[in-house]
Design a protein around this motif. Structure first.
Motif: not given
Ligand SMILES: O=C(O)c1cc(=O)[nH]c(=O)n1[C@@H]1O[C@H](COP(=O)(O)O)[C@@H](O)[C@H]1O
Length: 236
Positions: A140-159, A131-138
């Protein structure tokens, strides 16, 4: 066997130290070659591990523009390794081009393609840092899920995710999405720079496919004993 699901990182500065560790722990079937060892001594260690019939996680955490990460993944796949990492924050175009390039690289080299997996949020980062250094407004668990979903949508095998997020990611990404958890700590081991950890048994219970466990084993006074203790805890 749960023990086949433990990946031990060779986070050492020389090839000689890496080989000494591999030979000291013949029970370990899956080793990780990361930035320190690869930058120090190149790809020779990968051939050594292959000669010893070990599985290999080549963890170079690529993060660059699509053309560059694709080139790196093409080359990485040519080594015939089992797992390769890229940061999800490289973006969807980079992820899908990288996946395509990894397949091509393996085909050209005549080896099986690696599973390409995306780093979601490094396990050393705390919610506060996000939140305070990387200024990510989500959150943490929600952001991790967004990143995993992005990877999945891009056709990656996992996270790659921390064990604290793995239950949620497993539930939402499904059983065929590979989830690899570093930041795993037995109750008796020091946490060091890992901030979002669980024990090996808790991480497996929460749905991790693989656990990356380094210093609790490799920096132990007796690595064989530490490995055995973790295996026993997992069996129990
Ligand atoms: O990609 C990784 O393996 C990784 C991702 C992550 O978010 N956190 C993380 O610790 N790792 C790696 O996992 C290993 C953890 O080592 P220990 O902290 O010694 O168990 C290191 O080699 C890290 O590079």
């Amino acid at each position: 066997m749960h023990t086949d699901r433990i990946i031990v990182p060779l986070d050492v500065p020389t090839e000689a130290l890496a080989i000494a560790l591999v030979d000291r722990l013949p029970q370990v079937s899956f080793w990780k070659v990361g930035l320190e060892l690869f930058v120090s001594c190149g790809g020779g260690i990968l051939s050594t591990l292959k000669q010893r019939q070990k599985r290999i996680f080549l963890d170079l955490k690529f993060h660059d523009i699509p053309n560059t990460v694709a080139g790196a993944c093409r080359a990485a796949a040519g080594y015939g390794v089992d797992l390769v990492t890229i940061h999800a924050t490289a973006g969807k175009d980079a992820l899908s081009l990288a996946q395509q390039a990894a397949q091509e690289g393996a085909k050209t080299a005549g080896v099986a393609p690696p599973k390409l997996i995306a780093i979601t949020v490094l396990t050393s980062l705390s919610a506060r840092q996000l939140a305070f250094e990387l200024k990510i407004p989500l959150e943490l668990p929600e952001y991790a899920l967004e990143m995993a979903s992005l990877a999945r949508e891009a056709g990656l095998d996992g996270a790659v995710c921390s064990p604290q997020e793995v239950e949620q990611l497993r539930r939402i990404c499904g059983d065929d999405f590979l989830l690899v958890c570093p930041g795993v700590r037995p109750s008796w081991a020091a946490k060091g720079d890992q901030t979002r950890s669980l024990t090996p048994a808790q991480a497996i219970q929460a749905g991790a496919d693989y656990l990356v466990i380094g210093r609790p084993i490799t920096a132990a006074a007796n690595p064989e004993e530490a490995w055995e203790r973790i295996c026993q805890e997992l069996a129990g």
